[in-house]
Design a protein around this motif. Structure first.
Motif, PDB file in Angstrom:
ATOM      1  N   PHE A 179      -6.042 -23.811 -28.362  1.00 55.38           N
ATOM      2  CA  PHE A 179      -4.972 -23.930 -26.785  1.00 55.38           C
ATOM      3  C   PHE A 179      -4.536 -25.487 -26.789  1.00 55.38           C
ATOM      4  O   PHE A 179      -3.986 -25.682 -25.517  1.00 55.38           O
ATOM      5  CB  PHE A 179      -6.536 -23.837 -25.752  1.00 55.38           C
ATOM      6  CG  PHE A 179      -7.114 -22.458 -26.017  1.00 55.38           C
ATOM      7  CD1 PHE A 179      -6.801 -21.726 -25.561  1.00 55.38           C
ATOM      8  CD2 PHE A 179      -7.970 -22.495 -25.750  1.00 55.38           C
ATOM      9  CE1 PHE A 179      -6.571 -20.014 -24.817  1.00 55.38           C
ATOM     10  CE2 PHE A 179      -9.019 -21.433 -25.541  1.00 55.38           C
ATOM     11  CZ  PHE A 179      -8.280 -20.269 -24.879  1.00 55.38           C
ATOM     12  N   LYS A 180      -4.482 -26.008 -27.859  1.00 53.88           N
ATOM     13  CA  LYS A 180      -3.276 -27.391 -28.116  1.00 53.88           C
ATOM     14  C   LYS A 180      -1.989 -27.082 -27.366  1.00 53.88           C
ATOM     15  O   LYS A 180      -1.828 -27.820 -26.976  1.00 53.88           O
ATOM     16  CB  LYS A 180      -3.417 -27.287 -29.801  1.00 53.88           C
ATOM     17  CG  LYS A 180      -1.449 -28.457 -29.824  1.00 53.88           C
ATOM     18  CD  LYS A 180      -2.843 -29.983 -29.828  1.00 53.88           C
ATOM     19  CE  LYS A 180      -1.868 -31.423 -30.449  1.00 53.88           C
ATOM     20  NZ  LYS A 180      -2.070 -32.273 -30.165  1.00 53.88           N
ATOM     21  N   PRO A 181      -1.601 -25.434 -27.426  1.00 57.06           N
ATOM     22  CA  PRO A 181      -0.345 -25.421 -26.369  1.00 57.06           C
ATOM     23  C   PRO A 181      -0.088 -25.345 -24.679  1.00 57.06           C
ATOM     24  O   PRO A 181       0.914 -26.402 -24.572  1.00 57.06           O
ATOM     25  CB  PRO A 181       0.009 -23.938 -27.361  1.00 57.06           C
ATOM     26  CG  PRO A 181      -0.082 -24.149 -27.973  1.00 57.06           C
ATOM     27  CD  PRO A 181      -1.209 -24.753 -28.335  1.00 57.06           C
ATOM     28  N   LEU A 182      -1.473 -25.844 -24.347  1.00 57.96           N
ATOM     29  CA  LEU A 182      -1.317 -25.899 -23.026  1.00 57.96           C
ATOM     30  C   LEU A 182      -1.570 -27.547 -22.941  1.00 57.96           C
ATOM     31  O   LEU A 182      -1.293 -27.346 -21.553  1.00 57.96           O
ATOM     32  CB  LEU A 182      -3.007 -24.897 -22.908  1.00 57.96           C
ATOM     33  CG  LEU A 182      -3.078 -23.384 -22.914  1.00 57.96           C
ATOM     34  CD1 LEU A 182      -4.214 -23.348 -22.320  1.00 57.96           C
ATOM     35  CD2 LEU A 182      -1.879 -23.507 -21.654  1.00 57.96           C
ATOM     36  N   VAL A 183      -1.741 -28.055 -23.345  1.00 57.76           N
ATOM     37  CA  VAL A 183      -1.794 -29.729 -23.393  1.00 57.76           C
ATOM     38  C   VAL A 183      -0.643 -30.101 -23.794  1.00 57.76           C
ATOM     39  O   VAL A 183      -0.371 -31.483 -23.294  1.00 57.76           O
ATOM     40  CB  VAL A 183      -3.217 -29.805 -24.055  1.00 57.76           C
ATOM     41  CG1 VAL A 183      -4.280 -30.008 -23.156  1.00 57.76           C
ATOM     42  CG2 VAL A 183      -3.755 -29.914 -25.083  1.00 57.76           C
ATOM     43  N   SER A 184       0.287 -30.117 -24.736  1.00 58.06           N
ATOM     44  CA  SER A 184       1.117 -30.168 -25.308  1.00 58.06           C
ATOM     45  C   SER A 184       2.116 -31.085 -23.772  1.00 58.06           C
ATOM     46  O   SER A 184       3.188 -29.460 -23.677  1.00 58.06           O
ATOM     47  CB  SER A 184       1.725 -29.467 -26.454  1.00 58.06           C
ATOM     48  OG  SER A 184       1.476 -28.239 -26.738  1.00 58.06           O
ATOM     49  N   SER A 209       6.461 -29.019 -24.219  1.00 57.88           N
ATOM     50  CA  SER A 209       7.457 -27.699 -24.005  1.00 57.88           C
ATOM     51  C   SER A 209       8.393 -27.083 -24.231  1.00 57.88           C
ATOM     52  O   SER A 209       8.206 -27.317 -22.597  1.00 57.88           O
ATOM     53  CB  SER A 209       5.577 -27.179 -23.791  1.00 57.88           C
ATOM     54  OG  SER A 209       6.333 -25.622 -24.245  1.00 57.88           O
ATOM     55  N   HIS A 247      10.164 -24.088 -23.999  1.00 53.98           N
ATOM     56  CA  HIS A 247       9.775 -22.988 -24.161  1.00 53.98           C
ATOM     57  C   HIS A 247       9.027 -22.097 -21.455  1.00 53.98           C
ATOM     58  O   HIS A 247       7.989 -22.058 -21.912  1.00 53.98           O
ATOM     59  CB  HIS A 247       9.151 -22.455 -24.660  1.00 53.98           C
ATOM     60  CG  HIS A 247       8.934 -22.528 -25.934  1.00 53.98           C
ATOM     61  ND1 HIS A 247      10.093 -22.288 -27.109  1.00 53.98           N
ATOM     62  CD2 HIS A 247       8.189 -23.255 -26.239  1.00 53.98           C
ATOM     63  CE1 HIS A 247       9.625 -22.982 -27.867  1.00 53.98           C
ATOM     64  NE2 HIS A 247       8.548 -23.691 -27.883  1.00 53.98           N
ATOM     65  N   SER A 248      10.057 -21.947 -21.563  1.00 54.08           N
ATOM     66  CA  SER A 248      10.180 -21.154 -19.862  1.00 54.08           C
ATOM     67  C   SER A 248      11.064 -20.034 -19.820  1.00 54.08           C
ATOM     68  O   SER A 248      11.872 -19.732 -20.357  1.00 54.08           O
ATOM     69  CB  SER A 248       9.720 -22.617 -19.266  1.00 54.08           C
ATOM     70  OG  SER A 248      11.344 -22.998 -19.349  1.00 54.08           O
TER      71      SER A 248
END
Lengths: 320, 516
Positions: B505-510, B513, B515-516
């Motif tokens: 779940f690291k991508p959730l706090v970086s 990001s 990408h959207s």
């Protein structure tokens, strides 16, 4: 080097601040607390789910029949002679295992979803495999379920490599809390399971618009096989998806589950199946944590008993 | 990670389990004298005392004074003398072996075994300073010789006690003084000799005592009790060899009697002769605990603990004793670290098999069976078999494989090959089945990853199960399993993140990001 290794990990506090739900907490605080074991057959047994859905008026794919014993297996020809396209599923299957989609047939040759042709003998042995429990949880004796094939909306055809694009909505206490669309890829072998390499596109609860997309836990912007920009994905009739999910909460007695919904060209959203242990990858697809949303719902009094419409309105107002 | 917030009932159960474990462990340590430390070979001394005498035909009572407490040891006395009732009695702070019989005639033999059991807990008893001795009574005419002797030895009264004792014995050995000749005329050895020496010491107000005992030395068989003289100065008694007059340095002397009480008292018999033999045996720590426990009256407790089982059954329990620890490891791997192995407890079962085969040989055999089994399973896939027959076929193939490995390793002289039969073959067959399913559905990468995790969990399990000290500890203190149970219950309420989730779940706090 050690620093970069450490960098790959988030601190527990950071995850907590982001409202991320972990597997242990999901199992302990939500699945074990809100889903009573005795109600599991309502979701684990697809025929039971289907009957409940029929009773509650929740639209699902049409039922052709079920084969429960080896002796009846040879009768599948008679059962399907009036259905040009059908799907064979294990009654207790999970994760899309053992699902055989027949797009068309003439009684001898059966054309699968990927275009290959198989004979009736192979269908017969597939049914045999299902009955012997090959695809069911724990290898228990199973039955084969025959459903009418859903004619998928064209709107998603550019976004999926073969397979069924479906929409997973997590429902907690009747409130839809998070949604994502799952798109099959060549990597996932045409199946819509995130851990097998399907693309997950997070959808806003408010309007069903795509937020983020992941494949194998890594962010993506385009479908790896079709090349379509995933941000162009548009789900028609979004509110009907939410209504369907909220009505599932009324028909089964589970507090926390995932509803898998497919879009039929004519009938609109149909319930595909329910899942009592929905995965956590949906958080990465949405780039949002489930825990903060679940905790918000958890604080709402249960005595008020708002209607499904009120619950949907609340969710749309609070969850992006 | 977040601390677990266990429910109230779990806290209570965990508390009860921990208290129970602590209570049983305390009982074992304090009452049964069990020990945490596992010295592989503890020394155990057993002294045997044989008493022969002639009974007069009436009731017989024999009483033997037993050794004093020795620091670091405690004593256990047993006797196998038929026709006599035997008891260990305590009187005036002393313990005695007492044999009794209502009517005996002729030559009699009594015996008892005194075990000196190492006990870290026993402390030396404090010695109280003796009273100042009374003025001795001399036979008529001897008093002046005694006074003369003392005057010669220490005319100015400035000698210290050890110096005086040394001078006294020197004088006695020389034997040229008339005083010595008179005082020790017919008392050259034994108790009468010691009595004269003690009288002389008493005139100088030096406290002394007579000690009778034996040497705890397995080179001296059938020894008679030996007399020693103990003289008090500088806050404690010092032991002197009455023959040489030197300070005794023999640490293995075990006093059986101190002071004027007789070592052995017999009524209803005569011509008693005592012989002592000491025997040192090396004993395993578990055996020592068994011995310790066996002398405690609550022997039904020992049954529960499992020590009274036949040796072969005990060995089964020894293996089982460590399983909870291995299972705890699996809980940690799955719920705290968050790794998925192939089959929840498969690593533990494979580790059990490795115990018999050895780690290296076991790993090779396991991977070999798995590789060949997977190939065979791939062939079976094309046959479209039903599930149960297919797994059964794999079981048969695995048996044949094990046989083949055994035969080949025997032919090439590897003895480890024989032990391959210890592999749980149904587990192996299921592992093959599961591995091939994972391969088909999620690809070989996932399968190898799960297999690697399984082996990675298996190897620490092996080292836990194979650890001799842990095995001793958990077999001796089986209540530790209650602690493990409590830990598992607590882990069952752990709702924090798993280690792998911190990465997932690291991508959730970086924040970066795009990408959207």
């Amino acid at each position: 080097m050690f620093g970069s290794l450490l960098n790959a990990f988030a601190s527990p506090a950071a995850l907590r601040n982001a409202g991320v739900l972990g597997m242990n907490r999901r199992n302990h605080d939500y699945i074990a607390a809100y889903n009573r074991r005795r109600y599991y057959p309502m979701v684990d047994d697809k025929l039971v789910t289907k009957e409940l859905a029929l009773k509650a008026g929740v639209p699902t794919a049409g039922l052709i029949g079920a084969i429960r014993c080896q002796h009846d297996a040879k009768n599948f020809m008679r059962m399907t002679e009036n259905s040009p396209a059908f799907v064979i599923k294990p009654g207790h299957g999970s994760g899309g295992r053992g699902i055989l989609v027949i797009k068309s047939h003439n009684g001898e040759e059966f054309r699968k979803a990927d275009g290959s042709i198989i004979g009736s003998q192979q269908i017969y042995s597939h049914i045999t495999n299902i009955l012997s429990g090959l695809y069911s949880l724990g290898g228990q004796v199973d039955y084969a379920l025959f459903e009418e094939c859903i004619s998928f909306s064209d709107v998603f055809s550019d976004f999926s490599f073969q397979g069924v694009p479906d929409i997973r909505i997590i429902v907690f206490r009747g409130y839809p809390v998070m949604a994502m669309m799952r798109l099959a890829t060549r990597r996932s072998d045409g199946r819509a399971n995130l851990h097998q390499g399907a693309v997950g596109v997070g959808l806003s609860i408010r309007d069903g618009k795509p937020r983020r997309a992941v494949m194998l836990d890594q962010p993506v912007t385009r479908h790896p096989d079709t090349g379509r920009m995933l941000s162009e994905l548009a789900v028609p009739d979004w509110d009907r998806h939410l209504e369907l999910a909220a009505r599932c909460a009324e028909m089964i007695k589970l507090g926390y589950f995932g509803a898998d919904i497919v879009n039929d060209r004519e009938k609109g959203p149909l319930l595909l199946e329910l899942n009592a242990r929905p995965g956590l990858g949906i958080q990465i697809a949405n780039h949002a944590g489930l825990r903060s949303r679940l905790e918000l719902i958890g604080t709402l009094p249960s005595s008020a008993l708002p209607s499904a419409a009120e619950k949907i309105a609340f969710a749309q107002a609070h969850f992006d | 990670m977040t601390m677990p917030r266990p429910g109230k009932s779990i806290c209570i159960i965990v508390g009860i389990l921990l208290l129970l474990a602590a209570a049983i462990a305390a009982f074992k340590i304090c009452v049964l004298h069990y020990s945490f430390s596992r010295s592989v070979n503890a020394e155990l001394w057993v002294m045997e005392c044989r008493i022969r005498f002639t009974a007069d035909g009436g009731p017989v009572t024999a009483r033997l004074s037993l050794p004093y407490e020795i620091p670091g040891y405690y004593l256990v006395v047993t006797s196998q003398t038929p026709d006599y009732t035997f008891a260990v009695q305590e009187r005036d702070g002393r313990t005695f072996s007492v044999w009794q019989s209502p009517e005996r005639r002729g030559r009699q033999a009594l015996s008892c075994q005194i075990s000196f059991i190492p006990d870290a807990g026993a402390a030396a008893a404090m010695e109280e300073p003796p009273e100042t001795p009374e003025r001795p009574r001399w036979p008529s005419g001897q008093k002046q010789f005694a006074e003369q002797l003392l005057r010669n030895l220490d005319p100015e009264g400035r000698l210290s006690v050890p110096e005086f004792v040394k001078a006294l014995f020197k004088q006695i050995r020389k034997g040229d003084s008339p005083a010595v000749s008179v005082l020790f005329a017919d008392k050259r050895r034994g108790a009468p000799f010691l009595q004269v020496v003690r009288n002389l010491l008493a005139m100088k107000k030096i406290a002394s005592r007579e000690v009778e005992g034996v040497f705890l030395n397995d080179k001296r068989r059938r020894q008679s009790p030996a007399l020693m003289l103990e003289i008090y100065y500088g806050g404690s008694f010092h032991r002197y060899d009455p023959v040489s007059g030197a300070v005794s340095v023999q640490k293995d002397f075990i006093p059986l009697r101190i002071g004027d009480e007789p070592l052995f008292a017999l009524s209803g018999g005569r011509q008693a002769a005592l012989r002592f033999s000491a025997l040192k045996t090396n004993i395993s720590a578990a055996g020592l605990n068994r011995l310790r426990g066996s002398f405690v009256e609550h022997s039904w407790l020992m049954d529960i603990i499992g020590y009274e089982l036949p040796i072969s059954e005990q060995n089964v329990f020894k293996r089982l004793a460590l399983l909870p620890l291995a299972v705890l490891l699996i809980v940690v791997v799955r719920n705290i670290i968050g790794l998925q192995s192939m089959g929840t407890f498969m690593p533990v079962l494979i580790a059990l098999a490795f115990l018999e085969t050895g780690l290296a040989a076991g790993l090779i055999a396991f991977l070999l069976i798995l590789a060949v089994g997977l190939s065979a399973r791939a062939l079976l896939t094309h046959m479209n078999l039903l599930m149960v027959p297919r797994i059964s076929a794999v079981v048969v193939i695995v048996i044949l494989l094990m046989k083949a490995i055994s035969v080949f390793s025997y032919a090439f002289g590897f003895t480890q090959g024989q032990s391959i039969t210890f592999f749980p073959l149904i587990i192996l067959a299921w592992t093959i089945e599961r591995a091939s399913m994972v391969w088909e559905e999620d690809g070989p990468g996932t399968m190898f990853r799960q297999l690697a995790v399984s082996l990675a969990a298996c190897i620490p399990c092996y080292f836990i199960l194979n650890n001799d000290y842990l095995q001793y500890l958990f077999f001796t203190f089986q209540e530790f399993n209650l602690v493990i149970l409590a830990l598992i219950l607590l882990l069952g309420t752990y709702t924090g993140y798993r280690l792998t989730e911190l990465k997932r779940f690291k991508p959730l706090v970086s924040s970066c990001s795009d990408h959207s």
